[in-house]
Write an enzyme that holds these catalytic residues in place. Structure first.
Site, PDB file in Angstrom:
ATOM      1  N   LYS A  87       7.994 -28.798 -31.632  1.00  0.00           N
ATOM      2  CA  LYS A  87       9.407 -28.415 -31.803  1.00  0.00           C
ATOM      3  C   LYS A  87       9.850 -27.128 -31.073  1.00  0.00           C
ATOM      4  O   LYS A  87      10.363 -27.215 -29.978  1.00  0.00           O
ATOM      5  CB  LYS A  87       9.744 -28.351 -33.298  1.00  0.00           C
ATOM      6  N   ASP A 103      -0.349 -27.857 -39.627  1.00  0.00           N
ATOM      7  CA  ASP A 103       0.706 -28.490 -38.844  1.00  0.00           C
ATOM      8  C   ASP A 103       1.878 -27.513 -38.826  1.00  0.00           C
ATOM      9  O   ASP A 103       2.677 -27.475 -39.756  1.00  0.00           O
ATOM     10  CB  ASP A 103       1.096 -29.827 -39.493  1.00  0.00           C
ATOM     11  N   TYR A 140       4.966 -34.344 -44.423  1.00  0.00           N
ATOM     12  CA  TYR A 140       5.458 -35.138 -43.288  1.00  0.00           C
ATOM     13  C   TYR A 140       4.730 -34.645 -42.039  1.00  0.00           C
ATOM     14  O   TYR A 140       4.794 -33.457 -41.714  1.00  0.00           O
ATOM     15  CB  TYR A 140       6.974 -34.989 -43.084  1.00  0.00           C
ATOM     16  N   TYR A 144      16.186 -43.760 -37.625  1.00  0.00           N
ATOM     17  CA  TYR A 144      16.470 -43.644 -39.056  1.00  0.00           C
ATOM     18  C   TYR A 144      17.848 -44.196 -39.429  1.00  0.00           C
ATOM     19  O   TYR A 144      18.427 -43.802 -40.430  1.00  0.00           O
ATOM     20  CB  TYR A 144      16.363 -42.192 -39.528  1.00  0.00           C
TER      21      TYR A 144
HETATM   22  C1  LIG Z   1       8.781 -33.096 -36.558  1.00  0.00           C
HETATM   23  C2  LIG Z   1       7.428 -32.942 -37.138  1.00  0.00           C
HETATM   24  C3  LIG Z   1       6.334 -33.689 -36.648  1.00  0.00           C
HETATM   25  C4  LIG Z   1       6.489 -34.766 -35.602  1.00  0.00           C
HETATM   26  O1  LIG Z   1       6.907 -34.261 -34.376  1.00  0.00           O
HETATM   27  P1  LIG Z   1       7.545 -35.271 -33.299  1.00  0.00           P
HETATM   28  O2  LIG Z   1       7.729 -34.406 -32.088  1.00  0.00           O
HETATM   29  O3  LIG Z   1       8.836 -35.742 -33.880  1.00  0.00           O
HETATM   30  O4  LIG Z   1       6.579 -36.362 -33.085  1.00  0.00           O
HETATM   31  C5  LIG Z   1       5.093 -33.432 -37.180  1.00  0.00           C
HETATM   32  N1  LIG Z   1       4.921 -32.513 -38.138  1.00  0.00           N
HETATM   33  C6  LIG Z   1       5.936 -31.778 -38.627  1.00  0.00           C
HETATM   34  C7  LIG Z   1       5.660 -30.743 -39.661  1.00  0.00           C
HETATM   35  C8  LIG Z   1       7.236 -31.978 -38.160  1.00  0.00           C
HETATM   36  O5  LIG Z   1       8.242 -31.278 -38.667  1.00  0.00           O
END
Ligand SMILES: *Cc1c(COP(=O)(O)O)cnc(C)c1O
Length: 430
Positions: A269, A240, A137, A9
């Site tokens: 994460k 997600d 996202y 970025y």
């Molecule tokens: C960070 C994130 C992703 C992507 O995860 P990466 O490990 O960076 O590929 C997908 N969805 C959400 C909600 C996120 O915050």
């Protein structure tokens, strides 16, 4: 010599040299210069235990001594098996099957492929599009970019390269909104489903907190309404929880606020406490069982090399044990109290002419500004006061590690507030 590292970025022409991190302890990391910075972002929201947590480091060391890696194709091992059982135990009732992968984006790709194949195997191959939300996202890979906000998102230049999906407006009713207040948001979802459900395989959302798309928050009623709509239109619901999972919204999972079980849920994460990259895509029996059949097409054709990596699974197990034994939900509540008191209850901040909104949910707080330029220079301003902040777009936020003390959290909120106070005095606004 400039480093060959191509930073994420980053605008290559204007980027400042990146400071070198040499270590970390608790909520702080240390730079080569000797500076110690209190991390207000816990490294893109994953280092929930902070740096150099004894138990996590030792878990990795013990696993490294036994088995660093083995393929999950045709083989299994103790740490992956135990982690899968633990994830089934802690996630909403009914998510009984776990597919591992190596990052949040890939975990989401797996979820979307699963949804498409699920409908295919049930004789509805036309249901191969997704319904996603504005301000969403879901990651940076191609499949994920296609379900991120197409305008605000970072990916608009790739529009021609991406498959087309359906978008519904981002929810507008906040976390505290009642059932009536989310009705307009749910009506918007219904509108898209009524028109296109024959082509829609799944509704995707970051439940309660749209994170990287602008920290937009919504109500548990919205999740319940979305669940009912998905059932009505034979659409799978995919949560997600890559950002929201493991306590960020105040409960273990955002789904827990609404007592909703999605058909598929993605974790990453915080899964490993940030100590290694990994992800898990969980599915219900209903989804899983659709893949039991005689044809070749019944196999789920996905298998990242590092899925179920033993080091990642072992540290994820330890992360979960620490989370429960050290009462992280209690700690998150204490952090929430400080964030509310220092930011939400600060009438002066909320009335500041640059500030559009202040929102707090669990261990997350954001100050949204009217004009993104308002935040130019805030990272340097924070660094001079020993705090690592990394705002993006219109959003100055904190998602601290859960081991952050109340005093340290106040240090973070003070810096966030002082930025706006300082902006009244031209000589210090830089
Ligand atoms: C960070 C994130 C992703 C992507 O995860 P990466 O490990 O960076 O590929 C997908 N969805 C959400 C909600 C996120 O915050």
């Amino acid at each position: 010599m400039t480093s060959p590292i191509w930073h994420p970025y980053a605008h290559l022409k204007s980027q400042a040299p990146s400071p070198k991190v040499v270590g970390g302890e608790g909520p702080r990391f240390t730079l080569e210069t000797g500076e110690s910075l209190l991390d207000a972002t816990c490294s893109w929201w994953c280092m929930i235990h902070g740096y150099r947590h004894r138990r996590l480091v030792e878990a990795i060391q013990r696993q490294a001594d036994e088995l660093c890696h083995v393929m999950l194709g045709g083989l299994t091992h103790e740490s992956a098996d135990r982690l899968a059982r633990e994830l089934v135990r802690v996630t909403p009732e009914g998510l009984n099957h776990v597919f591992f992968s190596d990052s949040g984006s890939v975990g989401m790709e797996v979820a979307m492929k699963m949804a498409v194949q699920y409908h295919y195997l049930r004789g509805k191959p036309a249901k191969h599009r997704m319904l996603t939300l504005m301000k969403a996202y879901h990651g940076d890979t191609a499949g994920c970019m296609a379900v991120c906000d197409p305008e605000e998102g970072m990916h608009s230049l790739f529009a021609g390269f991406l498959p087309q999906h359906y978008f519904a407006p981002a929810p507008t009713a906040g976390f505290e909104a009642g059932e009536d207040e989310v009705q307009a948001d749910l009506d918007a979802l219904r509108g898209v489903l009524e028109a296109h459900h024959e082509k829609i395989g799944a509704l995707l959302m970051e439940p309660l907190l749209q994170a990287a798309g602008g920290l937009n928050m919504t109500s548990p009623h919205y999740l319940r309404g979305a669940r009912a709509l998905c059932d009505e239109f034979d659409v799978l619901l995919i949560f997600d929880e890559v950002a929201t999972g493991f306590g960020r919204t105040g409960k273990m999972f955002a789904a827990d606020h609404a007592d909703v079980t999605p058909d598929i849920m993605v974790l990453s994460k915080g899964l490993t406490g940030g100590y290694l990259g990994h992800a898990a895509t969980l599915a219900t029996d209903h989804v899983h069982d659709a893949f039991i059949g005689d044809s070749e097409l019944h196999a789920f054709m996905h298998g990242p090399t590092f899925m179920g990596n033993p080091l990642a699974c072992r540290v994820a197990l330890e992360s979960l044990a620490v989370f429960e034994e050290d009462d992280y939900l209690g700690r998150i509540q204490a952090l929430n109290d400080v964030l509310r008191e220092e930011l939400l209850d600060d009438a002066e901040l909320r009335a500041h002419p640059d500030v559009a909104d202040v929102r707090v949910l669990g261990a997350t707080a954001v100050i949204e500004v009217h004009d993104a330029e308002t935040l130019e220079g805030v990272a340097g301003f924070a660094r001079r006061q020993g705090v690592w902040l990394r705002p993006f777009g219109h959003w100055l936020y904190t998602m601290p590690a859960y081991i952050t003390s109340s005093n340290d959290l106040r240090r973070i909120t003070d810096v966030m507030k002082h930025w706006f106070n300082a902006r009244h005095v031209p000589s210090t606004s830089q």
